[in-house]
Design a protein around this motif. Structure first.
Motif, short mmCIF file in Angstrom:
data_model
loop_
_atom_site.label_atom_id
_atom_site.label_comp_id
_atom_site.label_asym_id
_atom_site.label_seq_id
_atom_site.Cartn_x
_atom_site.Cartn_y
_atom_site.Cartn_z
N ARG A 1 26.82 13.16 9.94
CA ARG A 1 27.01 13.62 11.32
C ARG A 1 25.96 12.99 12.24
NH1 ARG A 1 26.29 19.67 10.70
NH2 ARG A 1 24.96 18.92 9.04
N ASP A 2 24.74 12.82 11.72
CA ASP A 2 23.71 12.14 12.52
C ASP A 2 24.07 10.68 12.74
OD1 ASP A 2 22.29 14.48 12.64
OD2 ASP A 2 20.90 13.96 11.01
N ALA B 1 26.64 10.61 15.42
CA ALA B 1 26.01 10.86 16.72
C ALA B 1 25.23 9.64 17.19
CB ALA B 1 25.09 12.08 16.63
N THR B 2 24.56 8.97 16.25
CA THR B 2 23.82 7.75 16.61
C THR B 2 24.78 6.67 17.09
OG1 THR B 2 22.15 8.27 14.94
CG2 THR B 2 22.24 5.99 15.75
N ASP C 1 22.63 12.34 6.52
CA ASP C 1 23.54 13.27 7.19
C ASP C 1 24.48 12.42 8.04
OD1 ASP C 1 24.89 15.15 8.73
OD2 ASP C 1 23.13 16.46 8.90
#
Length: 976
Positions: free
Chosen positions: A905-906, A909-910, A903
Motif C-alpha cells: 500500500r505504501d 501511495a508512493t 507494505d
C-alpha cells in the motif's frame, strides 16, 4: 512571480509533511511548527496593502487545461486580500490557541493540523482564484476538509451526524453553483471571473441570466448557512472549539459571503438579485437571533449568532446592489454605503466572534461544561476571560465604543434608506427591512447579554461543574486577548482600515461606480447626528435590556413550538425516508446473485446502445478498406470460438477458469498478428494474474451447482449473451464503416517523436498525450485496491471477534463462511491444510528461484525501454507483480512477505505521489498541467542518451500498478 500560487499550495505541502513532523519532533508540539506557516503568509499578504490601495491588482496564471480555457489563475485585488488576511491572520491565532487547547497525549493532533491546513489552503484557493472551475475545485475541498474537521472526534455519534449534514448541504449547494458557472460559461465563452465581469452588458440581457444567478446563489446560501440552509451550522459545533472559531469567524461560512461579493459586479443592479439577497439575508438575521436566545449550550448560542450575523452581512450586500443602478452620482453613494457596512462588519465579526468562541472553549476547558444552566459566578475565578467576553459580547450586541457598534449603526442606516428606494418598486413593503433589522438587533442584544452574564455573573454552582473552575493558562488567553484588542482598536480608530482595506474591497465589489484611478469616500465615525439609526439603537438597548431582565417570564414560548415543524426535523425525515426508500429499491434487485446483476447490466447496455445505434442511423455492416483474412487468423478465430463456447458448458469451475484464460491468451495472439506488441504483453500478463486471482478465490466460492439451470434460466442467459455479442459487433462495424470525424491516429503517429520524444506511439499516448487519463486510471486502481483490502480486513476482524458491523444502519453478522456442499468440520480441515500448505514441487521451487530474477530483470527492461520500444510503466509493473505472484505460488504468501518485507500500500501511495508531483511539477516551469519535457544528452559510457520527464511519470505508474496488484493478490491469498 508565482508567490500567490505558492501561498495557496504551501498549506497543502505542509499538510502532507505533518505526519512526518509529528514522528520526527516528538519533544516539540506539532502546532508550533505549523504556526510558522500562517504567520508567514499573513505577513506576506500585508505586503500587498499599498499595492491594492493604489488600485493595482496582482494576476498570475499557470496553464492547466488550456484547450478548455481552464488555467490556475490567481487574482489579488482588494476583496481577495481582505479575505486572505482574515484566513491567515485568524488561522495563526487559532493554531496558537489549539496548541494549549488540545492535549497531544490524548488527541491525534497530527490529524487535526493536517485537516486544518487542508482547509486553510482550500479557502485561500477560493478567494484568490479567477477561474471558476478552479474556484469550484477549492470550494468542494473546503466541504471535504470541514467534514474531516467536524468529525475529528469520529467516535461520537453527534460528530459524525454533524459532519455528514454539513457536507450533504454544502456539497449539494456546490453542485448548483457549478451548474451556474457552466451556464455563465455558455453565455460568455470564458471561465474567467474578470472577463465575465467585463462582459456584464452582454450577460444581463441573456435568457439564462436569471438561472445562472439562482444557481450561484444556492451555492452561496448553503455555504454561508442562510435560511433555510442554516441547519448544518449548529451541528457543526461538534468540532473542537479551535475549529469552530476558525469556521465561524473567517473561513467556511464566509466563503458564501465572498461568492456574493465577488459576483456582485455581474448580477448587482437587477431587481431579482436585490430581492433574493436582501430578503434572504434579513430573514436569516432575524431567524438566527430569535433561535439563539433559546439555546443553553454556549457554542450552540454562538452558532445561531453566527447565522444571524451572516444574514446581516448578506442583507447589506443585497442593499448595496441598488447603487449599481444609479451609476455615478451622489444617490448611488447612499446605497454604496451598505456595501461599506457589509465589508466593515465582515471584519468586525471575525474579531469578536473568534474571541467569543475561544472564550467558550476556555470555559468548557476549565469548568468541564458549556451548559449555561450549570454555569455562573466565574467572574472572580476567570477575570481575564470575563473581560474578553465583555468586550467581544458588547461589540456583537452593538454597544459603543466597540467596533460592532459602528457597523451595526451603518447597517440600520442602510435598512432605513431602503424605504426610500423606488427603483425596485418596494412600495409599502420597504418598511419591512428596518422593522426586521430592529427586531433582529433586539434579540442580538438579548443573546449577547445571556452569553456574558449567565456565564460569568450569578452564584457559582461548583456541584454542577465537571472540574474545579480556574483561569486558563496564559498561552490559551493570548489569541482571544489579541482579538479583543482588535475589537477595541477598530472601534476607537475605525478609519485606519478605511482606505487600507475597506475601500479597495469596495472597488472590487462595485467597480462600475468609480472610474479608474478614483476612490470611494470611506469615512467611519461615531456620531452622525440624531438619525433614525440612533433612535433605533436606543430602542434596541432599552427593549433588549427589558427582555433580558424578564427572560424567565417569556422564554417558555419557545417550548410551545412543535418539534415536528422544525427544519431539522424535516431534514431528518427526508434522510430517514430516503434511506428506507433506497433500501427497499436496492433490496428489490440486490439478491446476492452475481448472475442477476450481470443480467441487469448487460440488458441495460443492449437496450441503450441498440436504441442509440437506431436513432443515430449509423448502423453499417460494410467496412471499407479491410485487410484480407489469412489462414492464421481463421485458425485463431475457430479456437477462440471453441474456447468461449466451452466456458458455459464446463462442469467444473477449474475447467471454466482454464478456458476463460485460453480465450485471453488467444486474443493475445491476435494482438501479435496485428503487430500490437504493447497490447499483447499487457493482455498476456493480465490474463496470467487474472487466472491466479480466480484460483485464490476458489476457497471463497460455493461449489458449482447445476440444479438451478432451468429452461428459463438457460434461455435468458443465451439471449443476453447473444445480444451483447451482436450489439458490440454492430458497434465495432459501424465505427469502422462510418466516421463523422477525422481520425486522430495520424496526429499521434506523426508527432510522437517530435512532441513526445518517443518512438513507441502507445507509450507516448499513455504518459504524454493522454497522460491525464492514465493518471485518473491509476488513481481508480488505487482506490479499488484499498476497497478490496478494507473489505477483507473488515471480514477477517468480524470473523475473529464474532462481531456485528453496523453498515448503513443495518447490522450484518459476519460469521465464518461455510462453502455450499461442505460441512463445518470439513471447512475447518481445509482451512488448516491451506494454512500449513507448502509446495512439495522441488522442480517448481528450484526453477522459481532463478525465473523470478529473470522476470524482474525483464520488467525493468520493459520499464526503461517503453518510451521507444514495446513496454512501459504499466506493463512493467504487471510483469514485476507476476514475478512475485510466481514466488507466492511456488512457496507461499508468507515467503513473499519475508523475502520482501514491504507494505505494498505504501508502494502504491508512493507511485501515485510520484505521478501527481510530476504532473504538478510542470507548473514550476510555467507549462500546462502534466506537460513533459525531453532532451538528448551525452552521458559518459552511454553516449548520446535521451532523458524525458515522462519516465518519472511512468515510474509512478510502475509503482502504482505493482502496489495495487500485490495488495490485492496477497490480501486474498492470506484470507483463510
Amino acid at each position: 512571480m508565482y508567490l500567490l500560487h505558492a501561498a495557496i499550495l504551501a498549506p497543502f505541502v505542509l499538510a502532507a509533511l505533518v505526519p512526518a513532523i509529528r514522528k520526527g519532533t516528538k519533544k516539540i508540539h506539532t502546532g508550533w511548527i505549523v504556526l510558522v506557516l500562517p504567520v508567514l503568509l499573513f505577513v506576506n499578504f500585508l505586503r500587498y496593502l499599498p499595492v491594492v490601495r493604489n488600485d493595482v491588482t496582482e494576476t498570475f496564471s499557470l496553464p492547466w487545461i488550456p484547450s478548455l480555457g481552464i488555467d490556475f489563475t490567481v487574482y489579488l485585488d482588494g476583496l481577495g486580500l481582505l479575505f486572505a488576511l482574515l484566513i491567515t491572520g485568524i488561522g495563526a491565532l487559532v493554531v496558537l490557541y489549539s496548541i494549549y487547547y488540545l492535549d497531544p497525549e490524548q488527541e491525534a493532533i497530527h490529524r487535526f493540523y493536517l485537516y486544518l491546513l487542508l482547509f486553510m489552503g482550500a479557502m485561500l484557493g477560493i478567494v484568490l482564484s479567477d477561474n471558476m472551475i478552479v474556484l469550484y475545485t477549492f470550494w468542494e475541498l473546503t466541504s471535504i476538509s470541514s467534514f474531516l474537521l467536524i468529525a475529528f472526534w469520529y467516535e461520537r455519534d453527534r460528530s459524525r451526524y454533524g459532519a455528514l449534514k454539513s457536507m450533504l448541504i454544502t456539497v449539494l449547494g456546490g453542485f448548483a453553483m457549478l451548474a451556474g458557472f457552466v451556464v455563465l460559461h455558455s453565455m460568455t465563452g470564458t471561465w474567467s471571473i474578470r472577463e465575465t465581469i467585463a462582459m456584464v452588458a452582454e450577460v444581463q440581457g441573456h435568457p439564462l441570466f436569471l438561472l445562472a444567478m439562482i444557481l450561484i446563489l444556492l451555492g452561496a446560501f448553503t455555504k454561508s448557512a442562510q435560511f433555510p440552509f442554516h441547519i448544518w451550522l449548529p451541528d457543526a459545533m461538534e468540532a473542537p472549539t479551535p475549529v469552530s472559531a476558525y469556521l465561524h469567524s473567517a473561513t467556511m461560512v464566509k466563503a458564501g459571503i465572498y461568492l456574493v461579493a465577488r459576483f456582485s459586479p455581474v448580477f448587482a443592479g437587477e431587481a431579482e438579485w436585490f430581492w433574493i439577497v436582501s430578503l434572504v439575508g434579513i430573514i436569516t438575521m432575524c431567524y438566527g437571533s430569535i433561535l439563539a436566545v433559546k439555546q443553553t449550550d454556549l457554542k450552540a448560542l454562538l452558532a445561531y449568532s453566527t447565522i444571524s450575523q451572516l444574514g446581516l452581512i448578506m442583507s447589506l450586500f443585497g442593499a448595496g446592489s441598488a447603487a449599481v443602478y444609479y451609476g455615478y452620482g451622489e444617490e448611488s453613494m447612499i446605497y454604496a454605503a451598505a456595501t461599506t457596512a457589509a465589508i466593515f462588519h465582515l471584519i468586525n465579526h471575525a474579531t469578536f466572534k473568534g474571541a467569543l468562541f475561544m472564550v467558550a472553549g476556555i470555559v468548557d476547558h476549565e469548568t468541564g461544561t458549556r451548559d449555561i444552566r450549570r454555569l455562573g459566578g466565574l467572574i472572580s475565578l476567570m477575570p481575564i476571560s470575563f473581560t474578553v467576553a465583555c468586550i467581544s459580547g458588547f461589540s456583537m450586541a452593538g454597544v459603543p465604543p466597540f467596533n460592532g457598534y459602528l457597523s451595526k449603526e451603518m447597517f440600520l442606516e442602510a435598512m432605513v434608506e431602503l424605504t426610500h428606494l423606488h427603483i425596485f418598486e418596494l412600495g409599502t413593503w420597504g418598511i419591512l427591512f428596518p422593522i426586521l433589522a430592529f427586531l433582529g438587533s433586539v434579540f442580538t442584544f438579548v443573546y449577547s447579554m445571556i452569553l456574558i452574564f449567565k456565564t460569568f455573573r450569578g452564584p457559582l454552582q461548583k456541584d454542577k461543574l465537571g472540574i474545579t473552575p480556574h483561569e486558563a493558562p496564559a498561552g490559551m488567553l493570548i489569541s482571544p486577548m489579541i482579538l479583543a484588542i482588535c475589537v477595541v482598536a477598530i472601534g476607537l480608530f475605525p478609519n485606519m482600515l478605511s482606505y487600507s482595506i475597506i475601500e479597495p474591497a469596495m472597488r472590487s465589489v462595485l467597480p462600475s461606480l468609480v472610474a479608474p484611478g478614483e476612490h470611494f469616500d470611506v469615512h467611519i465615525s461615531f456620531w452622525h447626528g440624531f438619525t433614525p439609526a440612533l433612535f433605533m439603537t436606543i430602542g434596541v438597548i432599552g427593549l433588549g435590556t427589558v427582555l433580558y431582565l424578564l427572560l424567565n417570564r417569556w422564554k417558555g414560548v419557545y417550548a410551545m413550538y412543535p418539534e415536528k415543524l422544525t427544519w431539522n426535523h424535516l431534514y431528518d425525515s427526508l434522510l430517514r425516508y430516503g434511506e428506507k426508500a433506497s433500501r427497499a429499491l436496492t433490496d428489490a434487485y440486490m439478491n446476492r446473485s452475481a448472475r442477476n446483476y450481470l443480467v441487469y447490466i448487460f440488458g441495460f447496455m443492449v437496450i441503450v446502445l441498440g436504441a442509440a445505434l437506431w436513432r443515430a442511423d449509423v448502423l453499417s455492416l460494410i467496412t471499407p478498406d479491410t485487410a484480407p483474412v489469412n489462414i492464421y487468423e481463421i485458425v485463431l478465430i475457430v479456437l477462440l470460438v471453441i474456447s468461449a463456447v466451452a466456458v458455459p458448458f464446463a462442469r467444473q469451475r477449474l475447467i471454466a477458469v482454464i478456458m476463460t484464460g485460453a480465450v485471453g491468451y488467444l486474443v493475445t495472439l491476435f494482438f501479435v498478428l496485428f503487430r500490437a506488441p504493447d497490447l499483447a504483453l499487457t493482455q498476456m500478463i493480465i490474463e496470467t494474474v487474472s487466472v491466479v486471482l480466480f484460483l485464490l478465490c476458489f476457497y471463497h466460492m460455493p461449489e458449482l451447482r447445476r440444479e438451478v439451470n432451468t429452461q428459463r434460466y438457460r434461455s435468458l442467459n443465451i439471449v443476453i449473451a447473444i445480444s451483447v455479442g451482436v450489439i458490440v459487433t454492430l458497434i465495432s462495424l459501424s465505427a469502422s464503416g462510418s466516421s463523422n470525424f477525422e481520425s486522430i491516429a495520424d496526429y499521434f503517429v506523426k508527432n510522437s517523436h517530435d512532441l513526445g520524444g518517443g518512438d513507441n506511439v502507445v507509450n507516448v499516448i499513455l504518459v504524454d498525450f493522454r497522460g491525464f487519463d492514465t493518471m485518473l486510471e491509476i488513481t481508480v486502481l488505487g482506490i479499488a485496491s484499498l476497497g478490496i483490502y478494507s473489505m477483507i480486513q473488515l471480514q477477517l476482524q468480524g470473523r475473529d471477534a464474532g462481531a456485528r458491523i453496523l453498515y448503513l444502519h443495518r447490522k450484518v453478522t459476519l460469521a465464518p463462511k461455510v462453502p455450499i456442499g461442505r460441512t463445518r468440520k470439513e471447512t475447518v480441515t481445509v482451512a488448516k491444510n491451506m494454512k500449513q500448505f507448502k509446495s512439495n514441487d522441488v522442480i517448481l521451487e528450484t526453477s522459481t528461484k532463478v525465473i523470478v530474477f529473470i522476470i524482474l530483470t525483464f520488467a525493468l527492461y520493459l520499464f526503461f525501454a517503453g518510451h521507444n520500444n514495446p513496454g512501459g510503466g504499466f506493463v512493467g509493473g504487471l510483469m514485476a507483480a507476476s514475478a512475485l505472484v510466481l514466488l507466492a505460488l511456488a512457496f507461499n504468501a508468507e515467503t513473499v512477505r519475508r523475502v520482501l518485507p514491504l507494505d505494498y500500500r505504501d508502494i502504491m501511495a508512493t507511485g501515485l505521489s510520484v505521478a501527481y508531483l510530476t504532473a504538478i511539477g510542470s507548473f514550476v516551469f510555467g507549462a500546462p498541467f502534466l506537460s513533459h519535457a525531453f532532451g538528448y544528452f551525452d552521458i559518459p559510457f552511454l553516449g548520446k542518451t535521451e532523458l524525458a520527464t515522462a519516465l518519472i511519470f511512468d515510474l509512478g505508474v510502475f509503482l502504482t500498478v505493482l502496489g495495487v496488484t500485490m495488495t490485492i493478490i496477497l490480501q486474498i491469498g492470506e484470507d483463510r
